[in-house]
Design an enzyme around this catalytic site. Structure first.
Site, mmCIF file in Angstrom:
data_model
loop_
_atom_site.group_PDB
_atom_site.id
_atom_site.type_symbol
_atom_site.label_atom_id
_atom_site.label_comp_id
_atom_site.label_asym_id
_atom_site.label_seq_id
_atom_site.Cartn_x
_atom_site.Cartn_y
_atom_site.Cartn_z
ATOM 1 N N GLY A 3 -36.369 -25.484 6.420
ATOM 2 C CA GLY A 3 -37.663 -25.782 5.819
ATOM 3 C C GLY A 3 -38.036 -25.160 4.499
ATOM 4 N N CYS B 142 -27.456 -31.091 -3.198
ATOM 5 C CA CYS B 142 -26.964 -29.929 -3.948
ATOM 6 C C CYS B 142 -25.493 -30.152 -4.287
ATOM 7 C CB CYS B 142 -27.183 -28.630 -3.183
ATOM 8 S SG CYS B 142 -26.485 -28.589 -1.527
#
Length: 403
Positions: free
Chosen positions: A236, A354
């Protein structure tokens, strides 16, 4: 630098677990640092940094040491001797280090440094993939940047404090930070330190989050009062950032297929004072279907190769396999098709990874826009972040709007 036997033995034990038993480097280092309560910060720093350094340069050091996997304990000592010699550290008179050919090591280093796959310590197949997708020049620069040690970047939790106030609090605890231009919520540590022990962290005033990752919440263009879904939320980090951007108003629904990660998010949200986050485990297709056409914003921080974050996860280049990258591309496309259905008319979606590979990024977005579900969307803008240009993690994000 004087080498201490108990610290070096800890490094050797750690390398055995990472290289021979396929354990994750961060978990191994975390355990190693609990090994001796008498170790000070300098001792722990040596164990952590030396382990990561040797993991990062595994191929280069193994070639110089003339050893092959699986590594015996003797092999690991030879690799360690290469590391120490190249660092200019005087080797102690230990039997494990007897006969280290220091002059030969330096000569072999000079020879291997002429070839990129050895110099940057990368598997052949991954070197080929990077060059094919990014071109020789960009890939060469990017590889070099991804082998640099990552700086520690934190994100100010604006629900509880301000950047200036946090800087003052951390300074009181002996930690100096620097603001980053163009990153409104980011601070960079001037020196590495155990910031998780600070009162500021315990009180939820900041989270560790790379500067590139912090760009995603801004890119999604959230406003207080919106309904926002973070669909691959994990523990999160981005959900927490979204909650702060929304001033705790509206709703952030954090979704993930792993319930244990969402439990960690609940703990972090409580510490952060982020009250507008609701977690939902994706244990069936019904969870997503209930949200179809209901969300103002949807974030898909998709699973990926992680090539953009090799600076902080150097063992990933040894764990990655060609078939994983091929399989993850199918997963990414499936997730885009399924989760995009949550966006309501006029709403927006961010697809992020990423990774630095176009096949996981721009190409995925282009394929989606040509699909049946993707025809309802248009590309507003995208952003490619390279470590060699930004100095931070490699990242990609695309903002799509539903017509």
């Amino acid at each position: 630098m004087r080498l201490h036997r108990n610290l070096v033995f800890a490094v050797i034990d750690g390398l055995h677990l990472i290289f021979n038993e396929n354990k994750y480097a961060d978990k191994v280092v975390e355990q190693l640092l609990k090994r001796d309560k008498r170790w000070g910060s300098r001792d722990r720093g040596f164990v952590a940094e030396t382990t990561y350094d040797i993991v990062r340069w595994k191929r280069l050091y193994a070639e110089i040491a003339e050893v092959k996997e699986p590594f015996t304990r003797e092999n690991l000592w030879r690799i360690f001797a290469v590391w120490a010699t190249l660092k200019g550290i005087k080797l102690p008179d230990w039997k494990q280090l007897e006969g280290t050919p220091s002059r030969k090591i330096k000569g072999r280093f000079d020879e291997f440094s002429k070839t990129r796959k050895y110099r940057e310590s990368i598997p052949d197949w991954l070197d080929n993939v990077g060059e094919k997708e990014l071109g020789n020049d960009v890939w060469t620069k990017e590889l070099h940047a991804l082998n640099e040690q990552a700086d520690v970047i934190i994100r100010v939790n604006t629900l509880k404090t301000t950047k200036i106030a946090l800087q003052d609090l951390l300074m009181d605890e002996g930690i100096e930070t620097l603001p980053l231009k163009d990153y409104p919520d980011a601070l960079q540590l001037k020196e590495r330190g155990n910031i998780f022990r600070t009162e500021a962290f315990k009180n939820g005033f900041f989270e560790v989050q790379d500067a590139s990752s912090q760009l995603v919440a801004d890119f999604l263009d959230v406003q207080p009062g919106m309904r926002v879904a973070d669909t691959c939320a994990g523990a999160g980090g981005k959900s927490l950032h979204l909650a702060s951007k929304m001033d705790n108003k509206g709703q952030v629904i954090a979704l993930d297929i792993y319930g244990n990660k969402l439990k960690e998010l609940k703990r972090r949200a409580k510490r952060n004072g982020a009250h507008n986050i609701e977690t939902r485990e994706i244990d069936s297709t019904k969870v997503i279907k209930k949200l179809h056409d209901k969300m103002d914003r949807v974030l898909i921080d998709a699973p990926c190769s992680g090539l953009g974050v090799l600076r902080r996860n150097p063992d990933a280049k040894w764990k990655l396999q060609p078939e994983f990258i091929e399989n993850i591309k199918s997963t990414q496309q499936q997730i885009l098709n399924d989760y995009s259905k949550m966006v309501k008319s006029g709403g927006k979606l961010v697809y992020a990874t990423c990774s630095i590979l176009p096949s996981e990024n721009q190409n995925q977005v282009a394929s989606f826009l040509k699909s049946e579900n993707g025809k309802d969307f248009k590309l507003v803008k995208d952003k490619k972040v390279l470590a060699s240009e930004s100095g931070f993690d490699g990242f990609y994000m695309a903002l799509l709007e539903k017509k």
